[in-house]
Write a protein that holds these residues in place. Structure first.
Motif, mmCIF file in Angstrom:
data_model
loop_
_atom_site.group_PDB
_atom_site.id
_atom_site.type_symbol
_atom_site.label_atom_id
_atom_site.label_comp_id
_atom_site.label_asym_id
_atom_site.label_seq_id
_atom_site.Cartn_x
_atom_site.Cartn_y
_atom_site.Cartn_z
ATOM 1 N N HIS A 123 1.048 -1.245 0.121
ATOM 2 C CA HIS A 123 0.449 -0.179 0.222
ATOM 3 C C HIS A 123 0.888 0.826 0.404
ATOM 4 C CE1 HIS A 123 -2.743 2.646 1.443
ATOM 5 N NE2 HIS A 123 -4.213 1.990 1.141
ATOM 6 N N PRO A 124 0.693 2.508 -0.431
ATOM 7 C CA PRO A 124 1.854 3.602 -0.869
ATOM 8 C C PRO A 124 1.692 3.708 0.643
ATOM 9 C CG PRO A 124 -0.691 3.835 -1.145
ATOM 10 C CD PRO A 124 -1.119 2.341 -1.052
ATOM 11 N N VAL A 125 0.702 4.057 1.820
ATOM 12 C CA VAL A 125 1.096 4.670 2.923
ATOM 13 C C VAL A 125 2.317 4.076 3.577
ATOM 14 C CG1 VAL A 125 -0.241 2.950 4.276
ATOM 15 C CG2 VAL A 125 0.077 5.228 5.032
ATOM 16 N N GLY A 126 2.489 2.466 3.449
ATOM 17 C CA GLY A 126 4.299 2.415 3.301
ATOM 18 C C GLY A 126 4.775 1.697 2.876
ATOM 19 N N ALA A 127 5.628 2.768 2.194
ATOM 20 C CA ALA A 127 5.871 2.195 0.564
ATOM 21 C C ALA A 127 7.701 2.404 0.873
ATOM 22 C CB ALA A 127 5.752 2.769 -0.454
ATOM 23 N N GLU A 128 8.031 2.196 2.234
ATOM 24 C CA GLU A 128 8.635 3.261 2.582
ATOM 25 C C GLU A 128 9.364 1.847 3.491
ATOM 26 O OE1 GLU A 128 12.967 6.178 3.363
ATOM 27 O OE2 GLU A 128 11.204 6.229 4.390
ATOM 28 N N ASP A 129 8.492 1.188 4.106
ATOM 29 C CA ASP A 129 9.058 0.370 5.185
ATOM 30 C C ASP A 129 8.737 -1.497 4.991
ATOM 31 O OD1 ASP A 129 8.413 2.444 6.718
ATOM 32 O OD2 ASP A 129 6.274 2.055 6.750
ATOM 33 N N ALA A 130 9.603 -1.851 5.824
ATOM 34 C CA ALA A 130 9.914 -3.591 5.502
ATOM 35 C C ALA A 130 8.302 -4.215 5.864
ATOM 36 C CB ALA A 130 10.870 -3.702 5.876
ATOM 37 N N ASP A 131 7.781 -3.945 6.746
ATOM 38 C CA ASP A 131 6.147 -4.561 6.475
ATOM 39 C C ASP A 131 5.374 -4.344 6.101
ATOM 40 O OD1 ASP A 131 6.449 -2.272 7.650
ATOM 41 O OD2 ASP A 131 4.443 -2.557 9.072
ATOM 42 N N PHE A 132 5.660 -3.596 4.865
ATOM 43 C CA PHE A 132 4.901 -3.582 3.748
ATOM 44 C C PHE A 132 5.249 -3.736 2.448
ATOM 45 C CE2 PHE A 132 1.087 -0.327 4.833
ATOM 46 C CZ PHE A 132 0.872 -0.852 5.755
ATOM 47 N N LEU A 133 6.093 -4.192 2.325
ATOM 48 C CA LEU A 133 7.411 -4.755 0.691
ATOM 49 C C LEU A 133 6.695 -6.568 1.195
ATOM 50 C CD1 LEU A 133 8.999 -4.327 -0.671
ATOM 51 C CD2 LEU A 133 10.434 -5.484 1.181
ATOM 52 N N VAL A 134 6.297 -6.293 -0.434
ATOM 53 C CA VAL A 134 5.787 -7.225 -0.587
ATOM 54 C C VAL A 134 6.833 -8.636 -1.922
ATOM 55 C CG1 VAL A 134 4.092 -9.214 -2.602
ATOM 56 C CG2 VAL A 134 3.651 -6.963 -0.643
ATOM 57 N N SER A 135 7.538 -7.682 -2.649
ATOM 58 C CA SER A 135 8.378 -8.526 -3.370
ATOM 59 C C SER A 135 9.536 -7.455 -4.247
ATOM 60 C CB SER A 135 8.078 -9.149 -5.106
ATOM 61 O OG SER A 135 8.841 -9.812 -5.172
ATOM 62 N N ARG A 136 10.625 -7.808 -3.932
ATOM 63 C CA ARG A 136 12.099 -7.132 -4.799
ATOM 64 C C ARG A 136 11.715 -6.954 -6.172
ATOM 65 N NH1 ARG A 136 14.044 -3.275 -1.201
ATOM 66 N NH2 ARG A 136 14.234 -4.084 1.132
ATOM 67 N N GLU A 137 11.125 -7.664 -6.876
ATOM 68 C CA GLU A 137 11.133 -8.052 -7.876
ATOM 69 C C GLU A 137 10.220 -7.515 -8.400
ATOM 70 O OE1 GLU A 137 13.639 -9.672 -10.158
ATOM 71 O OE2 GLU A 137 14.745 -9.620 -7.731
ATOM 72 N N ILE A 138 9.845 -6.627 -9.375
ATOM 73 C CA ILE A 138 9.081 -5.827 -10.098
ATOM 74 C C ILE A 138 8.057 -6.630 -11.391
ATOM 75 C CG2 ILE A 138 8.287 -3.244 -11.185
ATOM 76 C CD1 ILE A 138 10.734 -2.467 -9.639
ATOM 77 N N PHE A 139 9.406 -7.301 -12.419
ATOM 78 C CA PHE A 139 9.313 -7.120 -13.486
ATOM 79 C C PHE A 139 9.093 -9.180 -12.918
ATOM 80 C CE2 PHE A 139 10.108 -3.369 -14.866
ATOM 81 C CZ PHE A 139 9.354 -2.880 -14.431
ATOM 82 N N PRO A 140 8.159 -9.898 -14.350
ATOM 83 C CA PRO A 140 7.161 -10.095 -14.625
ATOM 84 C C PRO A 140 6.265 -8.746 -13.308
ATOM 85 C CG PRO A 140 7.983 -12.174 -15.387
ATOM 86 C CD PRO A 140 8.199 -11.991 -14.352
ATOM 87 N N LEU A 141 5.188 -7.893 -13.988
ATOM 88 C CA LEU A 141 4.494 -7.048 -13.390
ATOM 89 C C LEU A 141 2.927 -8.879 -13.024
ATOM 90 C CD1 LEU A 141 3.977 -4.421 -12.725
ATOM 91 C CD2 LEU A 141 2.074 -4.255 -14.178
ATOM 92 N N ALA A 142 2.955 -9.079 -14.245
ATOM 93 C CA ALA A 142 2.115 -10.561 -13.581
ATOM 94 C C ALA A 142 1.956 -11.227 -12.412
ATOM 95 C CB ALA A 142 2.072 -11.121 -14.595
ATOM 96 N N ASP A 143 3.213 -11.098 -12.493
ATOM 97 C CA ASP A 143 4.179 -11.665 -10.962
ATOM 98 C C ASP A 143 3.589 -11.268 -9.983
ATOM 99 O OD1 ASP A 143 5.037 -14.275 -12.638
ATOM 100 O OD2 ASP A 143 6.835 -13.886 -12.739
#
Length: 344
Positions: free
Chosen positions: A298-318
């Motif tokens: 979520h954008p409200v936690g876009a600098e926080d480790a607890d909101f990180l889902v994946s380090r990989e952006i691409f493929p975007l579908a993943d």
């Protein structure tokens, strides 16, 4: 930054089986909904037990930190305030943090942006690839935020790439509409780009207290400039209290600002904020958020480790699939319903 709690419990080596539960219940009886309770424990494995207890009781574990000697967990009493008027499919809104540096130093910025913050630019090439892959994934809207996006030399190209893919909103403080930035603004399609400008209060006093002297007047100039150039302008206020929110609604009503062109949200206890609404991942319906560092909940936690889902952006579908799997997991393990926290 260490989150300040209303109550500090020093558990020592106590666990739920040896007295911690009694202490927690006593602390809850002294607390109101939204209060924060911090538990400092000598037990390095206490966090999963506290998380499980929170999920069972309808409270929320919002932060866990540890050093060589102790683990500190902060829980919020009760559920997060809900905005139940909106329902959105996960993935229908895509957020892009174009950069993290800013011309202002707002004291509640959830991602700690400032003139001295590293830029951490997402970059035009990545934005173009994201925009090309987004429509097939069900993206209906793109939001470009920062930092201050209009600090970027190529912001016109960034926004044009997004607008070619989906209706796009750029979040800005509205103070840089001159010279090169004005040329970038004027190059954008009016029917595909909305300008969301931050204005926190009907008068300068409250707005300037958070954002800096003179910023309210400069934001008003930016609002009128964007309108004069034919753009749809949305006004966004970040408020501390319900009274401030109600005052701003009255101001917007007097200005005849349509409901779809206004956003009022409370300060989130993230980033620079020292007070506000404490939010954790289980509280929020995810809105896929991409920064130069990866994919966030979520954008409200876009600098926080607890909101990180994946380090990989691409493929975007993943990336989208990873966010949806995480949301399914949260729903399977939570007794609460995640809610919308509007940033736009």
């Amino acid at each position: 930054m260490r989150t300040k709690a209303n109550i500090e419990l020093h558990a020592g080596r106590r666990t739920f089986a040896t007295g911690l539960l009694v202490d927690l219940i006593a602390a809850l009886k002294r607390s109101r909904s939204g209060d924060l309770i911090a538990i400092t424990s000598d037990q390095p494995t206490i966090a999963p037990d506290i998380d499980a207890w929170c999920r069972f009781t309808g409270n929320t574990l919002i932060e866990t930190s540890a050093d060589a000697t102790a683990t500190r967990c902060v829980i919020r009493c009760g559920a997060a305030p809900a905005d139940l008027d909106v329902e959105r499919p996960v993935g229908s809104r895509l957020w892009l943090y174009s950069n993290f540096d800013c011309n202002l130093s707002c004291d509640y910025c959830c991602v700690r942006s400032s003139p001295s913050a590293p830029r951490r630019e997402l970059g035009l090439a990545r934005v173009q690839r994201i925009a090309s892959e987004a429509p097939a994934l069900g993206v209906c809207e793109i939001f470009v935020t920062g930092g201050e996006p209009f600090l970027l030399a190529d912001i016109g190209e960034v926004l044009a790439a997004c607008a070619a893919s989906a209706p796009t909103t750029v979040l800005t403080n509205g103070m840089l509409f001159g010279g090169r930035q004005l040329a970038a603004l004027l190059s954008l399609p009016r029917d595909r780009v909305t300008i969301q400008i931050s204005l926190d209060s009907p008068t300068a006093e409250c707005h300037d207290a958070h954002r800096g002297q003179g910023t309210w007047a400069r934001a008003r100039v930016g609002i009128e400039r964007a309108r004069a150039e034919g753009f749809r302008v949305r006004l966004a206020a970040t408020v501390s209290t319900d009274a401030e929110a109600e005052e701003f609604r009255g101001f917007l009503d007097a200005q005849r600002i349509a409901a779809e062109d206004r956003v009022i949200r409370h300060i989130a206890l993230r980033g620079f904020a020292s007070q506000g609404v404490a939010l954790a991942r289980p509280d929020l319906v995810p809105e896929v958020t991409i920064t130069s560092e990866g994919v966030y909940w979520h954008p409200v936690g876009a600098e926080d480790a607890d909101f990180l889902v994946s380090r990989e952006i691409f493929p975007l579908a993943d990336s989208f699939a990873a966010v949806r799997r995480a949301f399914d997991h949260e729903r399977d393990h939570s007794r609460r319903l995640a809610t919308i926290f509007n940033c736009a």
